[in-house]
Design an enzyme around this catalytic site. Structure first.
Site, PDB file in Angstrom:
ATOM      1  N   HIS A   1      -3.698  -4.601   0.702  1.00  0.00           N
ATOM      2  CA  HIS A   1      -3.226  -5.063   2.011  1.00  0.00           C
ATOM      3  C   HIS A   1      -3.363  -6.581   2.093  1.00  0.00           C
ATOM      4  CE1 HIS A   1      -2.571  -1.297   4.335  1.00  0.00           C
ATOM      5  NE2 HIS A   1      -3.420  -0.796   3.449  1.00  0.00           N
TER       6      HIS A   1
ATOM      7  N   GLU B   1      -2.129  -8.599   4.101  1.00  0.00           N
ATOM      8  CA  GLU B   1      -2.227  -9.090   5.480  1.00  0.00           C
ATOM      9  C   GLU B   1      -3.668  -9.203   5.967  1.00  0.00           C
ATOM     10  OE1 GLU B   1      -1.698  -4.571   6.035  1.00  0.00           O
ATOM     11  OE2 GLU B   1      -1.136  -6.133   4.601  1.00  0.00           O
TER      12      GLU B   1
ATOM     13  N   CYS C   1       0.824  -1.209   0.000  1.00  0.00           N
ATOM     14  CA  CYS C   1       0.000   0.000   0.000  1.00  0.00           C
ATOM     15  C   CYS C   1       0.865   1.269   0.000  1.00  0.00           C
ATOM     16  CB  CYS C   1      -0.988  -0.029   1.159  1.00  0.00           C
ATOM     17  SG  CYS C   1      -2.355   1.149   0.933  1.00  0.00           S
TER      18      CYS C   1
END
Length: 231
Positions: free
Chosen positions: A207, A209, A112
């Protein structure tokens, strides 16, 4: 086997009730994704000098998300009113980390803001705002198309992936040598690579994650970073 040490620049946080003071933090989901991949995640303090020497002790680097870069960093003469959380020290440090990591050949995954930092570090520019709530990629999961054979496609083991996004800015002009390796349906650049990089490197605008704990394609990005960092 010793886990490779992965440097993750910390992010400044004004308030953290559990710690009672302002803090330097990293997202737990990001740290857990590196740990699941077999890496040893280590937050590093942003500082103005000594970046190259500090990075020598690490086996890889992960540039995480965060607030916006100061538009002056990429030559903009004005600042859009949606630009937020600009911090001079954070910008200086992250840009130094990007440049030194790419120059040294340390494996690098940028996420990002991290993608935007790398782009600016290599002379690219950003679109300061994507056009308001109806066009921005905030709180949004959408499909992205990955370039076949690219590092990001190989890491994800896919040519399409569902990306969890939270950003209102995007790449305008890619930096020197960067190649676009993923896009969203609206044309937004979603991944960048540097074919001439000395080491393994890929950057994603989303993202990974957020969904890595349940999506092997997203966890695959962290796995690929840690594999590249294993000496």
């Amino acid at each position: 086997m010793t886990r490779p040490l992965i440097a993750i620049p910390a992010r400044f946080c004004a308030t953290t009730s559990a710690l009672r003071y302002a803090a330097e933090v990293n997202a737990r989901a990001l740290i857990e994704a590196v740990w699941r991949a077999g890496g040893e995640p280590a937050s590093i303090h942003p500082a103005e000098t000594g970046t190259a020497d500090r990075l020598k002790r690490f086996d890889g680097v992960l540039l995480p998300g965060g607030g916006d870069l100061a538009p002056s960093r990429y030559g903009a003469g004005d600042t859009h009113d949606t630009v937020y959380d600009v911090d001079t020290l954070q910008d200086t440090f992250d840009l130094d980390v990007a440049r030194h990591t790419l120059e040294s050949g340390l494996p690098l995954l940028a996420v990002c803001r991290g993608l935007q930092v790398v782009n600016v570090a290599l002379g690219g520019t950003l679109e300061q705002d994507m056009g308001g709530p109806e066009r921005e990629h905030r709180h949004l999961v959408h499909p992205v198309t990955l370039e076949p054979g690219s590092l990001v496609a190989r890491a994800a083991d896919a040519e399409k992936a569902d990306a969890s996004c939270y950003h209102h800015q995007r790449v305008d002009r890619p930096g020197a040598g960067l190649r676009v390796t993923a896009r969203a349906a609206d044309g937004t650049i979603e991944a960048l690579e540097l074919p001439v990089a000395a080491g393994w490197f890929t950057a994603v605008q989303w993202h990974p994650e957020d969904t890595a704990h349940e999506d092997p394609a997203q966890q695959g990005l962290f796995d690929a970073l840690v594999r590249a960092a294993t000496r």
